[in-house]
Scaffold this motif. Structure first.
Motif, PDB file in Angstrom:
ATOM      1  N   ARG A   5       0.777  -1.151  -0.052  1.00 33.70           N
ATOM      2  CA  ARG A   5       0.154   0.115  -0.051  1.00 33.70           C
ATOM      3  C   ARG A   5       0.930   1.230  -0.056  1.00 33.70           C
ATOM      4  NH1 ARG A   5      -3.437  -2.056   5.049  1.00 33.70           N
ATOM      5  NH2 ARG A   5      -1.480  -2.630   5.657  1.00 33.70           N
ATOM      6  N   ARG A   6       2.060   1.176   0.617  1.00 37.87           N
ATOM      7  CA  ARG A   6       2.831   2.301   1.094  1.00 37.87           C
ATOM      8  C   ARG A   6       3.612   2.454  -0.655  1.00 37.87           C
ATOM      9  NH1 ARG A   6       7.896   2.190   2.099  1.00 37.87           N
ATOM     10  NH2 ARG A   6       8.095   0.239   3.024  1.00 37.87           N
ATOM     11  N   ILE A   7       4.142   1.409  -0.873  1.00 38.76           N
ATOM     12  CA  ILE A   7       4.958   1.346  -2.153  1.00 38.76           C
ATOM     13  C   ILE A   7       4.112   1.592  -3.458  1.00 38.76           C
ATOM     14  CG2 ILE A   7       6.137  -0.268  -3.540  1.00 38.76           C
ATOM     15  CD1 ILE A   7       6.773  -2.009  -1.274  1.00 38.76           C
ATOM     16  N   PRO A  18     -11.964   7.529  -1.124  1.00 35.36           N
ATOM     17  CA  PRO A  18     -13.357   7.131  -0.463  1.00 35.36           C
ATOM     18  C   PRO A  18     -14.576   7.239  -1.045  1.00 35.36           C
ATOM     19  CG  PRO A  18     -11.510   8.571   0.687  1.00 35.36           C
ATOM     20  CD  PRO A  18     -11.158   8.283  -0.736  1.00 35.36           C
ATOM     21  N   LEU A  19     -14.863   7.949  -1.954  1.00 32.60           N
ATOM     22  CA  LEU A  19     -15.958   8.161  -2.775  1.00 32.60           C
ATOM     23  C   LEU A  19     -16.277   7.061  -3.802  1.00 32.60           C
ATOM     24  CD1 LEU A  19     -16.144  11.967  -3.866  1.00 32.60           C
ATOM     25  CD2 LEU A  19     -17.612  10.984  -2.339  1.00 32.60           C
ATOM     26  N   VAL A  20     -15.291   6.328  -3.984  1.00 31.16           N
ATOM     27  CA  VAL A  20     -15.453   5.233  -4.770  1.00 31.16           C
ATOM     28  C   VAL A  20     -15.880   3.902  -3.949  1.00 31.16           C
ATOM     29  CG1 VAL A  20     -14.363   3.399  -6.305  1.00 31.16           C
ATOM     30  CG2 VAL A  20     -13.918   5.752  -6.675  1.00 31.16           C
ATOM     31  N   GLY A  21     -14.973   3.816  -2.832  1.00 35.03           N
ATOM     32  CA  GLY A  21     -15.628   2.660  -1.678  1.00 35.03           C
ATOM     33  C   GLY A  21     -14.177   1.829  -1.496  1.00 35.03           C
ATOM     34  N   ALA A  22     -14.446   1.176  -0.308  1.00 32.02           N
ATOM     35  CA  ALA A  22     -13.127   0.445   0.348  1.00 32.02           C
ATOM     36  C   ALA A  22     -13.395  -0.935  -0.635  1.00 32.02           C
ATOM     37  CB  ALA A  22     -13.762   0.070   1.674  1.00 32.02           C
ATOM     38  N   GLY A  23     -12.229  -1.243  -0.891  1.00 32.50           N
ATOM     39  CA  GLY A  23     -12.051  -2.571  -1.878  1.00 32.50           C
ATOM     40  C   GLY A  23     -12.188  -2.430  -3.135  1.00 32.50           C
ATOM     41  N   LEU A  24     -12.093  -0.924  -3.856  1.00 32.01           N
ATOM     42  CA  LEU A  24     -12.396  -0.776  -5.151  1.00 32.01           C
ATOM     43  C   LEU A  24     -11.185   0.034  -5.573  1.00 32.01           C
ATOM     44  CD1 LEU A  24     -16.243   0.075  -4.656  1.00 32.01           C
ATOM     45  CD2 LEU A  24     -15.094  -2.254  -5.665  1.00 32.01           C
ATOM     46  N   ARG A 128     -15.783  -8.576   3.754  1.00 27.13           N
ATOM     47  CA  ARG A 128     -15.874  -7.810   4.799  1.00 27.13           C
ATOM     48  C   ARG A 128     -15.184  -6.646   4.957  1.00 27.13           C
ATOM     49  NH1 ARG A 128     -15.428 -12.793   6.717  1.00 27.13           N
ATOM     50  NH2 ARG A 128     -13.582 -12.238   8.025  1.00 27.13           N
ATOM     51  N   SER A 129     -15.602  -5.523   5.535  1.00 25.66           N
ATOM     52  CA  SER A 129     -14.765  -4.444   5.407  1.00 25.66           C
ATOM     53  C   SER A 129     -13.678  -4.588   6.181  1.00 25.66           C
ATOM     54  CB  SER A 129     -15.777  -2.958   6.100  1.00 25.66           C
ATOM     55  OG  SER A 129     -16.149  -3.359   6.961  1.00 25.66           O
ATOM     56  N   GLY A 130     -13.595  -5.157   7.386  1.00 20.91           N
ATOM     57  CA  GLY A 130     -12.613  -5.328   8.292  1.00 20.91           C
ATOM     58  C   GLY A 130     -11.181  -6.182   7.598  1.00 20.91           C
ATOM     59  N   VAL A 131     -11.501  -6.830   6.377  1.00 20.95           N
ATOM     60  CA  VAL A 131     -10.482  -7.683   5.844  1.00 20.95           C
ATOM     61  C   VAL A 131      -9.802  -7.126   4.867  1.00 20.95           C
ATOM     62  CG1 VAL A 131     -11.322  -9.573   6.988  1.00 20.95           C
ATOM     63  CG2 VAL A 131     -12.007  -9.123   4.604  1.00 20.95           C
ATOM     64  N   LEU A 132     -10.606  -5.865   4.150  1.00 20.37           N
ATOM     65  CA  LEU A 132     -10.124  -5.245   3.061  1.00 20.37           C
ATOM     66  C   LEU A 132      -8.765  -4.513   3.307  1.00 20.37           C
ATOM     67  CD1 LEU A 132     -13.529  -3.840   1.725  1.00 20.37           C
ATOM     68  CD2 LEU A 132     -12.484  -5.746   1.016  1.00 20.37           C
ATOM     69  N   GLY A 133      -7.792  -4.370   2.274  1.00 18.57           N
ATOM     70  CA  GLY A 133      -6.662  -3.757   2.308  1.00 18.57           C
ATOM     71  C   GLY A 133      -5.966  -3.531   0.965  1.00 18.57           C
ATOM     72  N   GLY A 134      -5.920  -2.517   0.503  1.00 17.14           N
ATOM     73  CA  GLY A 134      -4.751  -2.233  -0.697  1.00 17.14           C
ATOM     74  C   GLY A 134      -5.418  -3.084  -1.723  1.00 17.14           C
ATOM     75  N   LEU A 135      -4.444  -3.772  -2.530  1.00 22.68           N
ATOM     76  CA  LEU A 135      -4.553  -4.478  -3.517  1.00 22.68           C
ATOM     77  C   LEU A 135      -4.823  -6.085  -2.989  1.00 22.68           C
ATOM     78  CD1 LEU A 135      -2.382  -3.212  -6.383  1.00 22.68           C
ATOM     79  CD2 LEU A 135      -4.796  -2.697  -6.003  1.00 22.68           C
ATOM     80  N   SER A 136      -4.605  -6.447  -1.921  1.00 23.14           N
ATOM     81  CA  SER A 136      -4.458  -7.943  -1.521  1.00 23.14           C
ATOM     82  C   SER A 136      -5.726  -8.470  -1.154  1.00 23.14           C
ATOM     83  CB  SER A 136      -3.689  -7.993  -0.444  1.00 23.14           C
ATOM     84  OG  SER A 136      -3.906  -7.415   0.813  1.00 23.14           O
ATOM     85  N   LEU A 277      -3.548 -19.149 -13.339  1.00 22.16           N
ATOM     86  CA  LEU A 277      -1.963 -19.227 -13.501  1.00 22.16           C
ATOM     87  C   LEU A 277      -1.516 -18.325 -12.680  1.00 22.16           C
ATOM     88  CD1 LEU A 277      -1.058 -19.723 -17.332  1.00 22.16           C
ATOM     89  CD2 LEU A 277      -1.544 -21.284 -15.629  1.00 22.16           C
ATOM     90  N   LEU A 278      -1.713 -17.204 -12.501  1.00 21.85           N
ATOM     91  CA  LEU A 278      -1.423 -15.975 -11.696  1.00 21.85           C
ATOM     92  C   LEU A 278      -2.466 -15.335 -10.918  1.00 21.85           C
ATOM     93  CD1 LEU A 278       1.192 -14.295 -13.843  1.00 21.85           C
ATOM     94  CD2 LEU A 278       1.601 -15.942 -11.926  1.00 21.85           C
ATOM     95  N   GLY A 279      -3.699 -16.133 -10.571  1.00 23.46           N
ATOM     96  CA  GLY A 279      -4.586 -15.544  -9.877  1.00 23.46           C
ATOM     97  C   GLY A 279      -5.069 -14.195 -10.178  1.00 23.46           C
ATOM     98  N   SER A 280      -5.726 -13.452  -9.199  1.00 28.53           N
ATOM     99  CA  SER A 280      -6.120 -11.964  -9.329  1.00 28.53           C
ATOM    100  C   SER A 280      -4.858 -11.056  -9.833  1.00 28.53           C
ATOM    101  CB  SER A 280      -7.078 -11.426  -8.328  1.00 28.53           C
ATOM    102  OG  SER A 280      -6.180 -11.162  -7.207  1.00 28.53           O
ATOM    103  N   MET A 281      -5.213 -10.011 -10.816  1.00 29.21           N
ATOM    104  CA  MET A 281      -3.992  -8.948 -10.982  1.00 29.21           C
ATOM    105  C   MET A 281      -4.058  -8.333  -9.623  1.00 29.21           C
ATOM    106  SD  MET A 281      -3.200  -9.633 -14.017  1.00 29.21           S
ATOM    107  CE  MET A 281      -3.382 -11.160 -13.541  1.00 29.21           C
ATOM    108  N   GLU A 282      -4.931  -8.017  -8.775  1.00 30.55           N
ATOM    109  CA  GLU A 282      -4.679  -7.381  -7.625  1.00 30.55           C
ATOM    110  C   GLU A 282      -3.714  -8.092  -6.494  1.00 30.55           C
ATOM    111  OE1 GLU A 282      -8.104  -5.939  -9.769  1.00 30.55           O
ATOM    112  OE2 GLU A 282      -7.859  -8.091  -8.938  1.00 30.55           O
ATOM    113  N   ARG A 283      -4.302  -9.287  -6.250  1.00 27.72           N
ATOM    114  CA  ARG A 283      -3.258  -9.944  -5.322  1.00 27.72           C
ATOM    115  C   ARG A 283      -1.899  -9.994  -5.957  1.00 27.72           C
ATOM    116  NH1 ARG A 283      -5.610 -14.723  -1.966  1.00 27.72           N
ATOM    117  NH2 ARG A 283      -6.692 -12.942  -1.226  1.00 27.72           N
TER     118      ARG A 283
END
Length: 356
Positions: A5-7, A18-24, A128-136, A277-283
């Motif tokens: 997230r920092r990188i 924030p206007l788009v929403g968490a996890g998006l 769930r909102s509590g597990v959302l974070g960056g791209l992972s 092969l490589l899962g989701s682009m985000e993770r």
């Protein structure tokens, strides 16, 4: 500690508004360029491996997800339905029901199998909102997905083949698997009971053996419709997560009435092998940013030029040319090495973005 997230923020790769929403997350231009390089690589590798790529919509009617088993067994991870005047539409939590419709679009013969369908497509999970974070961990997922429709006698060989392709893709982007997990059914109502679970698990074991791999068997980690091989990775902080999977599915071919005509003229049921092969682009990007500390391997800037070179100076007629069969509009470069396969997967490049 390395934190994607920092990188990603320092490199300007993605933005969480924030206007788009968490996890998006929104992919910014530099992040989109890095992602496109990986997507181009995957498309070319899959094309060479015999995949036919499709596009499918991220929505479908309630009836499809009832038949696929997602609403009865997976509804808690799906977004609520949306009324459309004729019923309800749902954002899909996976691509497999749509790919089953690709197979069902016309009659099939045993001569066509295995049929390999690939797509890098969107899907949505109500995390769930509590597990959302960056791209992972996100709610809008871009998945490198594929499904193989094959005869029962082809399943183990296809699994071994896909595991080899998967390992090649991991080496290319500089990822090392921590371990392989054979995820089996456990207790509870999560799993479809009337399935040949042991037969599916044995096919996965045979595929692992054919690829020269061993896996830790863990009950309770299977998908609701079948067992799977999970490829586990570990981030620099020591946290384990699943990146890639290979799954055997007897359930959806039955539910969607898929069939092919065998050599004896009888209708038979294909087996559906799910794989990524490589899962989701985000993770994937979250992991790459942390493993490489923001300096992605050198190939990512070059591979778009390599992947999509059009065939120039050749006249193509009905899928063939003077120099041989056309290859889907791409130039054949047999005997050459792709940019992403040159040198070390961990190589840093002066052309890569760096954090200063």
């Amino acid at each position: 500690m390395r934190d994607h997230r920092r990188i990603g923020r320092e490199l300007g790769y993605f933005h969480s508004a924030p206007l788009v929403g968490a996890g998006l997350p929104i992919w910014l231009p530099d992040g989109a360029a890095a992602r496109h390089a990986v997507e181009s690589y995957l498309h070319e590798v899959e094309r060479r491996a015999g995949y036919r790529h499709v596009y499918s919509p991220p929505l479908a009617r309630r009836e499809m997800f009832e038949r696929s088993g997602h609403l009865p067994h997976f509804a808690e991870e799906m977004f609520p339905g949306m009324a459309d005047g004729e019923g309800e539409l749902f954002l899909r939590p996976s691509l497999c029901p749509h790919h089953a419709q690709v197979y069902a679009s016309r009659g099939r013969s045993y001569r066509e199998l295995p049929l390999r369908v690939g797509e890098l497509g969107p899907m949505h999970r109500m995390e769930r909102s509590g597990v959302l974070g960056g791209l992972s961990r996100v709610r809008a997922v871009s998945l490198n997905d594929g499904h193989i429709f094959c005869r029962p006698d082809q399943v183990a060989g296809e699994i071994a083949r896909e595991l080899g392709l998967l390992r090649r893709a991991h080496r290319a982007v500089g990822i090392e698997a921590a371990r392989y997990r054979l995820s089996l059914a456990g207790a509870g109502d999560k799993y479809v009971k009337e399935l040949p679970w042991e037969r599916a698990a044995q096919l996965l074991r045979e595929g692992l053996a054919g690829a020269g791999l061993r896996a830790d068997e863990e009950p309770g980690e299977a998908a609701f419709y079948g067992p799977k091989i999970d490829v586990q990775i570990v981030d620099p902080a020591g946290r384990e997560q699943t990146l890639s999977t290979v799954q055997v599915d007897f359930f959806q071919p039955e539910r969607f009435g898929l069939s092919y005509v065998d050599a004896d003229g009888e209708r038979r049921r294909p087996v559906m092998v799910h794989r990524s092969l490589l899962g989701s682009m985000e993770r994937l990007m979250a992991h790459l940013l942390e493993v490489h500390d923001g300096a992605l391997p050198a190939w990512w800037r070059r591979c778009r030029r390599w992947c999509c070179r059009s065939v120039r100076g050749r006249r193509t007629r009905r899928g063939s040319s003077r120099t041989g069969r056309s290859n889907g509009g791409y130039a054949s470069r047999s005997g050459t090495t792709a940019p992403w396969e040159r040198g070390s997967g961990r190589q840093r490049s002066a052309g890569c973005p760096s954090r200063r």
